[in-house]
Write an enzyme that holds these catalytic residues in place. Structure first.
Site, PDB file in Angstrom:
ATOM      1  N   LEU A  36       0.838  -1.216   0.000  1.00 51.92           N
ATOM      2  CA  LEU A  36       0.000   0.000   0.000  1.00 51.92           C
ATOM      3  C   LEU A  36       0.868   1.259   0.000  1.00 51.92           C
ATOM      4  CD1 LEU A  36      -2.917  -1.081   2.402  1.00 51.92           C
ATOM      5  CD2 LEU A  36      -2.835  -1.169  -0.097  1.00 51.92           C
ATOM      6  N   THR A 134       7.214  -5.018 -18.704  1.00 45.75           N
ATOM      7  CA  THR A 134       6.801  -3.914 -19.569  1.00 45.75           C
ATOM      8  C   THR A 134       7.549  -3.940 -20.903  1.00 45.75           C
ATOM      9  OG1 THR A 134       7.045  -1.508 -19.767  1.00 45.75           O
ATOM     10  CG2 THR A 134       8.500  -2.558 -18.230  1.00 45.75           C
ATOM     11  N   ASP A 135       6.964  -3.308 -21.905  1.00 43.82           N
ATOM     12  CA  ASP A 135       7.669  -3.161 -23.184  1.00 43.82           C
ATOM     13  C   ASP A 135       8.805  -2.145 -23.082  1.00 43.82           C
ATOM     14  OD1 ASP A 135       6.143  -0.836 -22.971  1.00 43.82           O
ATOM     15  OD2 ASP A 135       5.234  -0.992 -24.967  1.00 43.82           O
ATOM     16  N   GLU A 136       8.821  -1.363 -21.980  1.00 43.52           N
ATOM     17  CA  GLU A 136       9.832  -0.302 -21.871  1.00 43.52           C
ATOM     18  C   GLU A 136      11.248  -0.862 -21.739  1.00 43.52           C
ATOM     19  OE1 GLU A 136       8.648   3.109 -19.548  1.00 43.52           O
ATOM     20  OE2 GLU A 136       6.530   2.636 -19.826  1.00 43.52           O
ATOM     21  N   TYR A 160      13.323   3.421 -14.271  1.00 44.57           N
ATOM     22  CA  TYR A 160      12.202   2.472 -14.175  1.00 44.57           C
ATOM     23  C   TYR A 160      12.433   1.272 -15.086  1.00 44.57           C
ATOM     24  CZ  TYR A 160       7.714   0.358 -15.414  1.00 44.57           C
ATOM     25  OH  TYR A 160       6.720  -0.556 -15.698  1.00 44.57           O
ATOM     26  N   LYS A 164      13.144  -2.718 -14.241  1.00 43.77           N
ATOM     27  CA  LYS A 164      12.286  -3.819 -14.716  1.00 43.77           C
ATOM     28  C   LYS A 164      13.128  -4.805 -15.543  1.00 43.77           C
ATOM     29  CE  LYS A 164       8.424  -4.333 -14.304  1.00 43.77           C
ATOM     30  NZ  LYS A 164       7.606  -4.985 -13.233  1.00 43.77           N
ATOM     31  N   LYS A 199      -0.605   9.204 -14.169  1.00 44.29           N
ATOM     32  CA  LYS A 199      -0.269   8.707 -15.505  1.00 44.29           C
ATOM     33  C   LYS A 199      -1.112   9.474 -16.528  1.00 44.29           C
ATOM     34  CE  LYS A 199       2.329   5.399 -13.706  1.00 44.29           C
ATOM     35  NZ  LYS A 199       1.950   4.056 -13.396  1.00 44.29           N
TER      36      LYS A 199
HETATM   37  P1  NAD Z   1       0.880   0.662  -9.741  1.00 45.48           P
HETATM   38  O1  NAD Z   1       1.976   1.621  -9.414  1.00 45.48           O
HETATM   39  O2  NAD Z   1      -0.483   1.164 -10.023  1.00 45.48           O
HETATM   40  O3  NAD Z   1       0.736  -0.408  -8.566  1.00 45.48           O
HETATM   41  C1  NAD Z   1       1.833  -1.002  -7.942  1.00 45.48           C
HETATM   42  C2  NAD Z   1       1.337  -1.741  -6.720  1.00 45.48           C
HETATM   43  O4  NAD Z   1       2.466  -2.379  -6.099  1.00 45.48           O
HETATM   44  C3  NAD Z   1       0.716  -0.822  -5.661  1.00 45.48           C
HETATM   45  O5  NAD Z   1      -0.444  -1.410  -5.133  1.00 45.48           O
HETATM   46  C4  NAD Z   1       1.794  -0.728  -4.588  1.00 45.48           C
HETATM   47  O6  NAD Z   1       1.272  -0.508  -3.290  1.00 45.48           O
HETATM   48  C5  NAD Z   1       2.447  -2.094  -4.706  1.00 45.48           C
HETATM   49  N1  NAD Z   1       3.835  -2.095  -4.221  1.00 45.48           N
HETATM   50  C6  NAD Z   1       4.815  -1.223  -4.551  1.00 45.48           C
HETATM   51  N2  NAD Z   1       5.950  -1.548  -3.887  1.00 45.48           N
HETATM   52  C7  NAD Z   1       5.674  -2.663  -3.171  1.00 45.48           C
HETATM   53  C8  NAD Z   1       6.440  -3.481  -2.313  1.00 45.48           C
HETATM   54  N3  NAD Z   1       7.739  -3.217  -2.068  1.00 45.48           N
HETATM   55  N4  NAD Z   1       5.858  -4.552  -1.729  1.00 45.48           N
HETATM   56  C9  NAD Z   1       4.545  -4.825  -1.964  1.00 45.48           C
HETATM   57  N5  NAD Z   1       3.766  -4.076  -2.774  1.00 45.48           N
HETATM   58  C10 NAD Z   1       4.320  -3.005  -3.364  1.00 45.48           C
HETATM   59  O7  NAD Z   1       1.441  -0.179 -10.962  1.00 45.48           O
HETATM   60  P2  NAD Z   1       0.667  -0.800 -12.207  1.00 45.48           P
HETATM   61  O8  NAD Z   1       0.541   0.224 -13.255  1.00 45.48           O
HETATM   62  O9  NAD Z   1      -0.531  -1.509 -11.720  1.00 45.48           O
HETATM   63  O10 NAD Z   1       1.745  -1.862 -12.713  1.00 45.48           O
HETATM   64  C11 NAD Z   1       1.748  -3.186 -12.218  1.00 45.48           C
HETATM   65  C12 NAD Z   1       2.864  -3.948 -12.888  1.00 45.48           C
HETATM   66  O11 NAD Z   1       2.672  -3.964 -14.293  1.00 45.48           O
HETATM   67  C13 NAD Z   1       4.241  -3.349 -12.650  1.00 45.48           C
HETATM   68  O12 NAD Z   1       5.153  -4.405 -12.458  1.00 45.48           O
HETATM   69  C14 NAD Z   1       4.546  -2.608 -13.936  1.00 45.48           C
HETATM   70  O13 NAD Z   1       5.930  -2.557 -14.186  1.00 45.48           O
HETATM   71  C15 NAD Z   1       3.833  -3.481 -14.944  1.00 45.48           C
HETATM   72  N6  NAD Z   1       3.365  -2.802 -16.162  1.00 45.48           N
HETATM   73  C16 NAD Z   1       2.641  -1.657 -16.068  1.00 45.48           C
HETATM   74  C17 NAD Z   1       2.155  -1.060 -17.228  1.00 45.48           C
HETATM   75  C18 NAD Z   1       1.291   0.187 -17.172  1.00 45.48           C
HETATM   76  O14 NAD Z   1       0.926   0.723 -18.221  1.00 45.48           O
HETATM   77  N7  NAD Z   1       0.901   0.660 -16.009  1.00 45.48           N
HETATM   78  C19 NAD Z   1       2.439  -1.627 -18.475  1.00 45.48           C
HETATM   79  C20 NAD Z   1       3.201  -2.802 -18.524  1.00 45.48           C
HETATM   80  C21 NAD Z   1       3.649  -3.385 -17.365  1.00 45.48           C
HETATM   81  P1  TYD Z   2       2.873   7.756 -18.651  1.00 42.78           P
HETATM   82  O1  TYD Z   2       1.406   7.615 -18.507  1.00 42.78           O
HETATM   83  O2  TYD Z   2       3.678   8.305 -17.515  1.00 42.78           O
HETATM   84  O3  TYD Z   2       3.426   6.317 -19.096  1.00 42.78           O
HETATM   85  P2  TYD Z   2       4.904   5.891 -19.636  1.00 42.78           P
HETATM   86  O4  TYD Z   2       5.875   6.963 -19.334  1.00 42.78           O
HETATM   87  O5  TYD Z   2       5.172   4.643 -18.853  1.00 42.78           O
HETATM   88  O6  TYD Z   2       4.723   5.633 -21.102  1.00 42.78           O
HETATM   89  O7  TYD Z   2       3.179   8.669 -19.915  1.00 42.78           O
HETATM   90  C1  TYD Z   2       2.660   8.327 -21.188  1.00 42.78           C
HETATM   91  C2  TYD Z   2       3.228   9.325 -22.168  1.00 42.78           C
HETATM   92  O8  TYD Z   2       2.662  10.614 -21.899  1.00 42.78           O
HETATM   93  C3  TYD Z   2       4.733   9.518 -22.057  1.00 42.78           C
HETATM   94  O9  TYD Z   2       5.252   9.737 -23.366  1.00 42.78           O
HETATM   95  C4  TYD Z   2       4.884  10.764 -21.211  1.00 42.78           C
HETATM   96  C5  TYD Z   2       3.680  11.583 -21.607  1.00 42.78           C
HETATM   97  N1  TYD Z   2       3.122  12.470 -20.565  1.00 42.78           N
HETATM   98  C6  TYD Z   2       2.854  13.807 -20.863  1.00 42.78           C
HETATM   99  O10 TYD Z   2       3.117  14.294 -21.983  1.00 42.78           O
HETATM  100  N2  TYD Z   2       2.311  14.575 -19.885  1.00 42.78           N
HETATM  101  C7  TYD Z   2       2.023  14.094 -18.639  1.00 42.78           C
HETATM  102  O11 TYD Z   2       1.549  14.859 -17.771  1.00 42.78           O
HETATM  103  C8  TYD Z   2       2.291  12.710 -18.363  1.00 42.78           C
HETATM  104  C9  TYD Z   2       2.004  12.138 -17.001  1.00 42.78           C
HETATM  105  C10 TYD Z   2       2.835  11.937 -19.369  1.00 42.78           C
END
Ligand code: NAD
Ligand code: TYD
Length: 367
Positions: A36, A134-136, A160, A164, A199
């Site tokens: 959390l 992630t694809d990143e 980040y 990963k 985001k």
């Molecule tokens: P998020 O930041 O919304 O959620 C992360 C969760 O992990 C939170 O509930 C946080 O409390 C928990 N957490 C963080 N550190 C912790 C720890 N040390 N121990 C236990 N819990 C912990 O992230 P998300 O966007 O839901 O991403 C989830 C996963 O998917 C991540 O591994 C991320 O790299 C991957 N991912 C995300 C995206 C995206 O677009 N958001 C895309 C591809 C992959």
């Molecule tokens: P984000 O949602 O942070 O995802 P990621 O960086 O993992 O792709 O950002 C998506 C895209 O939007 C990224 O190119 C950064 C851009 N961005 C903005 O231009 N303005 C913003 O305020 C944020 C949060 C992101």
């Protein structure tokens, strides 16, 4: 019947995955382990909290003894690892937490899984450690490069994505060296309900409603490949059911958008919602749409993110061909659902936005 330990299940994708899983496999047991952090919210799991097969544990993935105890006491056979620090901007200003959770935390989980599943009296047949990545990790593409495939060399550019990538390598090594049954999925950008409003997509929706600037980093021509979050859960489901051990699977929506076009699309959608539903103008009187003004006027170009990746795009041919994966949601339906969800769930996003992240982001990106 599976017994899952889901790390990070109170975050955006983890919570959507838990909803998906218990709706589809309600006889399975799901234990969520989540620290959390600011991104984790127990309210994200409200709809399953009374499910008889659901348990929430507040704790850190770096706590190896706790994870060993959970794996043993709950007879876990499947660990689905979402927990991470996930926001690129935060990784630029404060990488420590990313190294700690994403690398050390994943390493700690691998050690616990090896100890309980492989090093005990008997190896647990059919165990699975699924790592959500992630694809990143593949770095950045030019506009004409082919999309990332599973064979694309890793070239992470942000703290980040580097953290990963490191965790992906550890997962791979635990399979190759110790025989741990692992799979990894590398997914493109997700959007949908419960997305923390730092985001891009939820930030834009909530800022429009608050009549705040819509910050566009650099020229706004960076490209992301957006996938509705439930389609990510579905992809992980297929990998868990039929993925080959030791393999990586790309998951993506074949849905590339420049950031500026995403922001304009959302602006139009919100305006249309205000026209359809006059109640919205009463609830959000400060919004441009409440005064029939142009929402796009909130777009503000700000300084670029350091090391900003230009383009991500996923080639999911392997996942499509091997596992029969196809996203169910189009971008038009997914983004409309998402806008509607934020309009209907103001209490959720107001409660997770205590104001501190807005100040933080304004400070980082003031021109
Ligand atoms: P998020 O930041 O919304 O959620 C992360 C969760 O992990 C939170 O509930 C946080 O409390 C928990 N957490 C963080 N550190 C912790 C720890 N040390 N121990 C236990 N819990 C912990 O992230 P998300 O966007 O839901 O991403 C989830 C996963 O998917 C991540 O591994 C991320 O790299 C991957 N991912 C995300 C995206 C995206 O677009 N958001 C895309 C591809 C992959
Ligand atoms: P984000 O949602 O942070 O995802 P990621 O960086 O993992 O792709 O950002 C998506 C895209 O939007 C990224 O190119 C950064 C851009 N961005 C903005 O231009 N303005 C913003 O305020 C944020 C949060 C992101």
């Amino acid at each position: 019947m599976k017994k899952l330990l889901v790390t990070g299940g109170a975050g955006f994708i983890g919570a959507n995955f838990v909803h998906y899983w218990l709706a589809k496999y309600s006889a399975d047991k799901v234990v969520v382990l989540d620290a959390l952090t600011y991104a984790g919210n127990i309210a994200n799991l409200d709809s399953v909290k009374n499910h008889e097969n659901f348990t929430f544990v507040h704790g850190n993935i770096c706590d190896q003894a706790l994870v060993e105890r959970l794996l043993t006491e709950h007879n876990i056979d499947t660990l689905v690892h979402f927990a991470a620090e996930s926001h690129v901007d935060r990784s630029i200003t404060g990488p420590d937490a990313f190294i700690e959770t994403n690398i050390i935390g994943t390493y700690s989980l691998l050690k616990a899984a090896k100890k309980v599943w492989l090093d005990g009296d008997a190896i647990l047949d059919g165990h699975r450690f699924h790592h959500v990545s992630t694809d990143e990790v593949y770095g950045t593409l030019s506009p004409t490069d082919p999309a990332f495939s599973e064979d694309t060399a890793y070239a992470p550019n942000s703290p980040y994505s580097a953290s990963k990538a490191a965790s992906d390598h550890l997962v791979r090594a635990y399979h190759h060296t110790y025989g741990l049954n692992v799979t990894t999925s590398n997914c493109s950008n997700n959007y949908g309900p419960f997305h923390f409003p730092e985001k891009l997509i939820p930030l834009v929706i909530t800022n429009i409603l608050h009549d705040k600037a819509l910050p566009i980093y650099g020229d706004g021509q960076q490209i992301r490949d957006w996938l509705y979050v439930e389609d990510h859960a579905y992809g992980i489901d297929l990998v868990l059911q039929n993925g080959r051990i030791g393999e990586n699977y790309n998951i993506g929506g074949n849905n590339e958008w420049a950031n500026i076009d995403i922001v304009k699309t959302i602006s139009k959608l919100v305006e249309q919602e205000f026209v359809k539903n006059p109640d919205l103008a009463k609830r959000f009187p400060q919004a441009k749409a409440a005064m029939a003004q142009n929402t796009e006027s909130l777009i503000t170009y700000v300084k670029d993110r350091l090391g900003h990746d230009r383009r991500y795009a996923i080639d999911a041919t392997k996942t499509n061909n091997e596992l029969g994966y196809q996203p169910k949601e189009s971008f038009a339906t997914g983004i409309a659902k998402t806008v509607t969800w934020y309009l209907n769930n103001e209490a959720w996003w107001q409660s997770v936005m205590d104001g501190s992240y807005q100040d933080w982001i304004a400070e980082q990106y003031s021109s």
